[in-house]
Design an enzyme around this catalytic site. Structure first.
Site, PDB file in Angstrom:
ATOM      1  N   TRP A  49       1.010  -1.534  -0.244  1.00 14.27           N
ATOM      2  CA  TRP A  49      -0.042  -0.278  -0.293  1.00 14.27           C
ATOM      3  C   TRP A  49       0.660   1.748  -0.202  1.00 14.27           C
ATOM      4  O   TRP A  49       1.637   1.670   0.380  1.00 14.27           O
ATOM      5  CB  TRP A  49      -0.896  -0.390   1.308  1.00 14.27           C
ATOM      6  N   LYS A  50       0.639   1.912  -0.510  1.00 12.40           N
ATOM      7  CA  LYS A  50       0.907   3.550  -0.724  1.00 12.40           C
ATOM      8  C   LYS A  50      -0.515   4.567  -0.416  1.00 12.40           C
ATOM      9  O   LYS A  50      -1.894   4.847  -1.322  1.00 12.40           O
ATOM     10  CB  LYS A  50       2.067   3.761  -1.647  1.00 12.40           C
ATOM     11  N   ASP A  52       0.165   9.036   1.332  1.00 11.08           N
ATOM     12  CA  ASP A  52       0.007   9.999   0.542  1.00 11.08           C
ATOM     13  C   ASP A  52       1.549  10.609   0.122  1.00 11.08           C
ATOM     14  O   ASP A  52       2.553   9.796   0.573  1.00 11.08           O
ATOM     15  CB  ASP A  52      -0.120  11.711   1.739  1.00 11.08           C
ATOM     16  N   TRP A 110       2.921   9.450   9.910  1.00 11.84           N
ATOM     17  CA  TRP A 110       2.153   9.878   8.782  1.00 11.84           C
ATOM     18  C   TRP A 110       2.567  11.438   7.849  1.00 11.84           C
ATOM     19  O   TRP A 110       3.247  10.890   7.646  1.00 11.84           O
ATOM     20  CB  TRP A 110       0.603  11.664   9.598  1.00 11.84           C
ATOM     21  N   ARG A 178      -2.496  18.823  11.633  1.00  4.58           N
ATOM     22  CA  ARG A 178      -1.274  17.154  10.946  1.00  4.58           C
ATOM     23  C   ARG A 178      -0.933  17.945   9.014  1.00  4.58           C
ATOM     24  O   ARG A 178      -1.516  19.170   9.171  1.00  4.58           O
ATOM     25  CB  ARG A 178      -2.171  15.908  10.494  1.00  4.58           C
ATOM     26  N   ASP A 179      -0.547  16.831   8.702  1.00 10.18           N
ATOM     27  CA  ASP A 179       0.903  17.011   7.409  1.00 10.18           C
ATOM     28  C   ASP A 179       1.348  19.225   7.201  1.00 10.18           C
ATOM     29  O   ASP A 179       1.529  19.705   6.683  1.00 10.18           O
ATOM     30  CB  ASP A 179      -0.375  17.030   6.349  1.00 10.18           C
ATOM     31  N   GLU A 226      -5.843  19.207   4.697  1.00 15.26           N
ATOM     32  CA  GLU A 226      -5.332  18.401   4.570  1.00 15.26           C
ATOM     33  C   GLU A 226      -3.911  18.425   3.378  1.00 15.26           C
ATOM     34  O   GLU A 226      -4.009  19.874   2.367  1.00 15.26           O
ATOM     35  CB  GLU A 226      -5.647  16.532   4.374  1.00 15.26           C
ATOM     36  N   TRP A 307     -10.227   8.685  -1.030  1.00 15.42           N
ATOM     37  CA  TRP A 307     -10.812   7.918   0.210  1.00 15.42           C
ATOM     38  C   TRP A 307     -12.500   7.749  -0.015  1.00 15.42           C
ATOM     39  O   TRP A 307     -12.554   6.684   1.020  1.00 15.42           O
ATOM     40  CB  TRP A 307     -10.357   8.602   1.174  1.00 15.42           C
TER      41      TRP A 307
END
Length: 648
Positions: A49-50, A52, A110, A178-179, A226, A307
């Site tokens: 899996w990948k 971002d 993350w 986040r991010d 995001e 998503w």
């Protein structure tokens, strides 16, 4: 607005019969159906899996591209940062996991961003690559507050270690935090981080990447945000503007951006948000400077997924992976009559990888369908379309033999579109079937650049201000292309098909990471090292929690060898980390082929592990062994080795 697919269904049998001419070389054989769903020339994760992408950094003439990777997918959630390198942003070479999960008390990693700390502001060394990354702060039962943590690399960005377990930017009571995207504010001599905080973006500054001060926030008005992006860029009229980008919800739900100003602490938008891509599957996009023209253009790519249906893919069952990226784009800022906007095209380096170009010339379509003689599942199609009056113009892609399955792209009155409803749409709700982007109905010409790969379609309209990128999981046997018009005639001029070789990565594999209490199966030891195993200690630059250290056999007086089992040299490079005594031939790591030393390295009389890269491309296919030799009993009479890895 009407569905383009619905309009095409109304094409009469008379119109189809009238358009029986096959455009292009009449002797072109149909391409064999692909036996795989893995992309031919787009980046795909080697396995599992990948999601971002992380903004690449430029180190020693290569781009270091990191992305979120989960080796435990689909049974367990949790990502590490995996690394691929590239010199041209088209062909990538897998380098394995750069920042492993579950290394500190904060579980997996993350999204975030890496920077090259040229001036050693953080104290990890000049040129250290430093990540500011979101993790959960000491999670309990798999859940904890989102906060920002530092990781660092002293081997040029190949491997990272956490800077402790304590966040450098704590959560502060935020539900979503986040991010982080970090840039260098050279004018003020500090770092700036843009971090999403639910429906807004917070801006933070720091002198050293360790101590941060919140300066302001920007409310996007687009729901939960995001993966922010922040950069200055010079437009085609010579003026410089700041761009603030985010991955946002809504429709299309890709990369939204504002143009405006940034004073080092706050961003002010000068226009409404725009979309860099109008398809449904260009998410978590990142951009980075083009070293050849850093003020004027950037590169960009995104995760081609959504998503809403992230697990809906045939690639997992067919090929053992889930994760494909868009093509890397070249991005510029242009001044249009209605304001400033980003425009993007496939990176020019893509053309250098072409394996063939077929010129189909000029094709006239007088209503109905005109099939091309070419068949394929992975190609670039370019065409200049002109018309006087019509309702609908476009191309059917990935057409089945009976014509019932196809994806359609074109222009209908005042919008361009990409429609995947009749083949391979991953969205079972039907809500994301056809994407739209504005089109000036007064225009009577268009250049279409269409990138088709085994599970994706990207459509660049004219200069690329408007682009459609979406997943299309067409049957591998569906290889046809049709041109069409309704309500008039059109000319498709300068029509070409460009094919590319297989650019998929060969996965890197670890010969040994020396993480167990004993050496990996098949490793042998002699002399003082008989019965020993990896040493659990801390050394600067190490990966994980243990290393091979010959000091463990009895200090500097210890002597002997530690030898790997035979393995095949099936990649172009052998990488490892090395420290310890500088005694050529006496404290050394050797590569043996047929029992003969073909490569050798020694330490530098320090305990800092440094990267070594052996080019073994000339030894491909041969059986080899790695042997660590320690025959030195004096000062620095020991050697330390970690993370032996084969890669391209």
């Amino acid at each position: 607005m009407r569905s383009t697919t619905s309009r095409l269904r109304l094409l009469s049998a008379v119109a189809l019969v009238a358009a029986t001419a096959v455009a292009g070389p009449t002797d072109a054989p149909p391409a064999a159906a692909a036996a795989t769903y893995r992309a031919q020339y787009h980046f795909t994760v080697p396995d599992h899996w990948k999601n971002d992408p992380q903004r690449p950094v430029y180190v020693n003439g290569k781009f270091y591209y990191y992305y979120l990777y989960n080796v435990d997918y689909p049974t367990t959630v949790g990502t590490a940062w995996r690394l691929a390198t590239t010199t041209d942003n088209v062909a990538f070479a897998d380098q394995g996991i750069a920042a492993p999960k579950n290394t500190n008390a904060n579980a997996d990693l993350w999204s975030g961003s890496a920077v090259v700390d040229t001036a050693n502001t953080a104290g990890f060394g000049a040129g250290a690559v430093v990540q500011l990354v979101t993790q959960q702060d000491h999670p309990v039962n798999g859940s904890g507050p989102q906060a920002q943590f530092l990781w660092y690399s002293i081997d040029g960005g190949r491997t990272f270690r956490p800077y402790g377990d304590t966040p450098v930017i704590p959560n502060g009571g935020r539900r979503d935090f986040r991010d982080p995207k970090v840039i260098r504010d050279s004018a003020r001599g500090r770092w700036v981080a843009a971090i999403t905080e639910g429906d807004r973006i917070g801006f933070f500054t720091s002198p050293d990447l360790k101590t941060w001060t919140r300066q302001s926030d920007f409310a996007g008005g687009m729901g939960i945000l995001e993966c922010p992006d922040l950069f200055p860029i010079r437009a085609d009229d010579g003026t410089t503007h700041w761009v603030l980008g985010v991955s946002a919800g809504g429709t299309p739900g890709t990369y939204a951006y504002w143009t405006g100003t940034f004073d080092g602490a706050a961003f002010t938008a000068d226009a409404a948000p725009q979309w860099l891509d109008h398809g449904f599957d260009w998410y978590a996009g990142v951009t980075w400077e083009d070293p050849a023209a850093p003020a004027d253009r950037r590169f960009g790519l995104a995760w081609m997924n959504n998503w809403a249906y992230a697990d809906t893919t045939p690639t997992r069952a067919a090929d053992g992976f889930n994760g494909t990226d868009s093509i890397v784009r070249q991005i510029t800022l242009k001044h249009y009559p209605d304001g400033y906007a980003l425009a993007s095209q496939p990176t020019p380096a893509l053309a250098s990888h072409a394996s063939s170009v077929t010129d189909l010339g000029t094709i006239q379509v007088n209503g109905g369908l005109v099939p091309l003689a070419y068949h394929g599942t992975a190609y670039q199609l370019d065409t200049d379309v002109s018309w006087t009056q019509l309702d609908n113009i476009g191309l059917q892609l990935r057409v089945s033999a009976d014509g019932t399955r196809h994806a359609d792209t074109g222009i209908y009155h005042d919008y361009s579109y990409l429609n995947r409803r009749q083949t391979g749409s991953p969205d079972t709700t039907g809500a994301r079937g056809e994407s739209h982007a504005p089109w000036d109905p007064a225009k009577k010409t268009a250049h279409l650049r269409i990138l088709v790969d085994r599970t994706t379609i990207e459509v660049f309209v004219d200069d690329g201000r408007y682009v459609h990128s979406s997943e299309v999981f067409a049957d591998p046997a569906d290889t046809g292309i049709n041109l069409y018009t309704t309500g008039g005639s059109a000319t498709y001029a300068n029509t070409t098909i460009t094919e590319f070789p297989d650019l998929s990565q060969r996965p890197a594999h670890v010969v040994s990471g020396f993480e167990g209490t004993s050496y990996d199966p098949g490793w042998t030891t002699t002399g003082s090292f008989t019965g020993t195993g990896p040493s659990f200690e801390y050394l600067p630059g190490m990966v994980g929690n243990a290393v091979l250290d010959t000091f463990a056999g009895g200090g500097d007086p210890a002597t002997g060898t530690i030898t790997s089992p035979p393995f095949t040299l099936d990649r172009n490079h052998l990488h490892f980390l090395l420290a310890g005594g500088n005694h050529p031939g006496r404290t050394s790591i050797n590569l043996l082929v047929n029992g003969q030393v073909v490569r050798t390295a020694t330490g530098d009389d320090t305990g800092v592990l440094k990267p070594v890269d052996w080019d073994v491309s000339g030894l491909q296919g041969q059986s080899a062994q790695v042997q660590v030799v320690d025959q030195e009993t004096g000062a620095w009479g020991h050697l330390m080795v970690d993370q032996v890895l084969l890669s391209d």
